[in-house]
Design an enzyme around this catalytic site. Structure first.
Site, PDB file in Angstrom:
ATOM      1  CE  LYS A  61       3.575  51.370  58.275  1.00 42.26           C
ATOM      2  NZ  LYS A  61       4.848  50.704  58.533  1.00 42.26           N
ATOM      3  CG  ASP A 109       4.601  51.501  54.110  1.00 39.91           C
ATOM      4  OD1 ASP A 109       4.419  51.186  55.291  1.00 39.91           O
ATOM      5  OD2 ASP A 109       5.592  52.152  53.725  1.00 39.91           O
ATOM      6  CD  GLU A 115      11.053  61.023  63.715  1.00 41.06           C
ATOM      7  OE1 GLU A 115      11.020  62.116  64.271  1.00 41.06           O
ATOM      8  OE2 GLU A 115      10.778  60.852  62.506  1.00 41.06           O
ATOM      9  N   GLY A 166      15.376  40.873  50.118  1.00 38.45           N
ATOM     10  CA  GLY A 166      14.693  41.154  51.377  1.00 38.45           C
ATOM     11  C   GLY A 166      14.173  42.574  51.474  1.00 38.45           C
ATOM     12  CE  LYS A 217       6.289  54.101  56.360  1.00 35.61           C
ATOM     13  NZ  LYS A 217       7.247  53.479  55.425  1.00 35.61           N
ATOM     14  CB  VAL A 238       6.748  58.723  59.381  1.00 32.25           C
ATOM     15  CG1 VAL A 238       6.837  59.368  58.003  1.00 32.25           C
ATOM     16  CG2 VAL A 238       5.308  58.653  59.836  1.00 32.25           C
TER      17      VAL A 238
END
Lengths: 341, 341
Positions: free
Chosen positions: B126, B222, B150, B208, B226, B153
């Site tokens: 990103k 985050d 691709e 996790g 995006k 996102v």
């Protein structure tokens, strides 16, 4: 620099879908031009004749005719759809005549003629794709042109291009979903009103969501046609309508809907095709919080893949402008692949 | 007949995503070959050095190394990632180093070097796309190569290619959705367990699904990253992270979740970008029967368009093989567009 040249389109079948495509070309013109895509409508054909203008037809004027093309003085009543398809100078045939599920005509003949003439074809007509996809895709390949049919399955919901392009890195294991807005509307209203099938059907007919003779939709044959298209195009099968196990929604009772609802399920008409070759259409229980549990006239598809897992997509399954969306997407993909510089 | 030649790929950053891509190349090899697409992994680079084999590396052997590439005797410890990117003979760089949201490095430098060398780039990183999409897309254009992202996102959910390809016939009005699986998992568990945020976070960390330092996810950054990618790539904006109004999920209480639930809503962290330029991330009420109301680590996006109306897509937002799915889709789209014969 082919990309700098206009992409010349003809529309054969100037009914609700065809006019929707023309209107969309007008609506998207400015945005498409800004990406370098110059679409030009150079011809249309319907039952009454043809209009051709290599410089580009006036779409605003065409659409203001409200479909009564015959009134237009500039129409050529002696020119047939084949005259247009075989003799005009264009790049893409948009074929939007109505589906004939027995013969595929007149769409089948139109599409063959265009492919043989080295033209790309974009269609919303299920008949030719259900009956003759193998032959048509071979013709397209031999003539080095594209055959696109996103609009034949799921209206605005981009299932074919999603599976073939965006998920091209995956092996697709199965596709299942709701592919008929009429049935989904009827089942949704049966839940809302607790009334029987016949009542919901009448309402759908009054609203124009169901045909006067609803058999093709409610008995599941429309969904089956779309499954055959998915099977043959995404999975490379060689299926016919008679290969699909079909049960429609006419025997779904308010009692069954209530029982399912009490257990946290909806009853939906689900079409499913698997890599192993099985094709079925039947009312099935879908958990209420499942992605396929969409309502009203919406369509939904769940694509099971090896890498991405489950991908679902939903969208409006029917309507003039929604079918036009799929057709415009196909035209854009031909442009991106073959003409964009 | 370029299509008959192998497409030579190098992977830079051989961590979970990079190894997922290698594994996927092996898994999909037979199917891809049957369509004419011969992918060959000719080089990999990680922190310990590089491996190059123009005839194609043995992927099964590579993956059995369990990531400890340094143990492999055939690794060249003196060869840097730039040596590989600038000197090897290949077609596509797959850049899968971790995201650095402040500098974009090392991914940014890697991608620039490859584009300048006339190589296509596919990335899951990103950082470079958020920080420098304008510059990178210009470089790609100047060098007549493709830049695909691709995987940046929504993981396996094909939002970028869906919007740019399948919906290319539409004007996109807005995109909103759930773009962070960590937050969605935490909010889902808060509903299931009725326990506070901290409890659900601990559980997510144990499984996790959340990092030891979860700030980047739970504070909404985050999702904001995006959104910037969607804004700049789908809408052609020139947005920065600081343009996004951001509120995370850390102050969502069990009481708020219960109140929403009693009224038929879920609370979800929704990112939204509109054509008019507004970008926001905040917890929002989503009706329980809405298509965006997906649970667990799923992502979902609703694309509002002029022709198709609302299209939604859902899929797994995170995971090695899911990111690989997106990367493989990008590679396939480059092949379809440029190499397929």
């Amino acid at each position: 620099m082919r990309g700098a040249n206009p992409i010349r389109v003809i529309i054969v079948g100037f009914g609700v879908v065809g006019r929707g495509v023309a209107r969309s070309m007008l609506m998207e013109r400015e945005r498409m031009l800004s990406t370098g895509m110059d679409l030009r409508l150079v011809g249309i054909a319907d039952l009454w004749g043809c209009m051709v203008d290599e410089g580009g037809l006036d779409i605003a004027e065409l659409c203001s005719l409200d479909g009564v093309l015959a009134r237009k003085t500039s129409i050529d009543k002696n020119m047939s759809s084949y005259d247009l398809i075989e003799k005009a100078d264009y790049d893409i045939l948009v074929e939007t005549t109505p589906t004939n599920k027995d013969t595929g005509e007149p769409g089948l003949g139109h599409i063959k003629a265009a492919l043989k003439g080295g033209k790309h074809v974009v269609t919303s007509n299920k008949g030719p794709i259900v009956l003759a996809y193998g032959e048509l895709s071979k013709l397209a390949e031999e003539n080095n042109v594209r055959l696109c049919y996103e609009a034949t399955v799921g209206g605005a919901m981009p299932i074919i291009n999603l599976a073939r392009e965006a998920l091209a890195g995956n092996t697709i294991i199965s596709v299942k979903g709701i592919f008929n807005g009429t049935c989904n509307y009827i089942l949704t209203r049966m839940v809302d009103t607790k009334l029987p099938y016949e009542h919901a059907l009448s309402e759908a007919q009054e609203l124009g969501y169901a045909e006067a003779d609803p058999t093709y939709d409610v008995e599941g044959y429309d969904t089956a046609s779309k499954l055959v298209i998915i099977a043959n195009t995404i999975f490379g099968m060689n299926s016919k309508l008679s290969d699909v196990e079909v049960m429609g929604i006419t025997r779904v009772t308010p009692e069954a809907i209530k029982l399912a609802g009490d257990s946290g399920y909806s009853i939906k008409l689900i079409g499913e095709v698997s890599r192993d070759g099985s094709l079925s259409v039947a009312p099935r229980m879908v958990p209420k919080n499942h992605q396929l549990n969409v309502h009203g006239t919406l369509n939904a598809a769940l694509i099971e893949t090896d890498l991405a897992g489950e991908i679902t997509v939903t969208g409006k399954g029917a309507g003039s402008i929604e079918a036009a969306s799929a057709i415009m997407g196909d035209i854009a993909s031909i442009w991106i692949e073959l003409y964009k510089t």
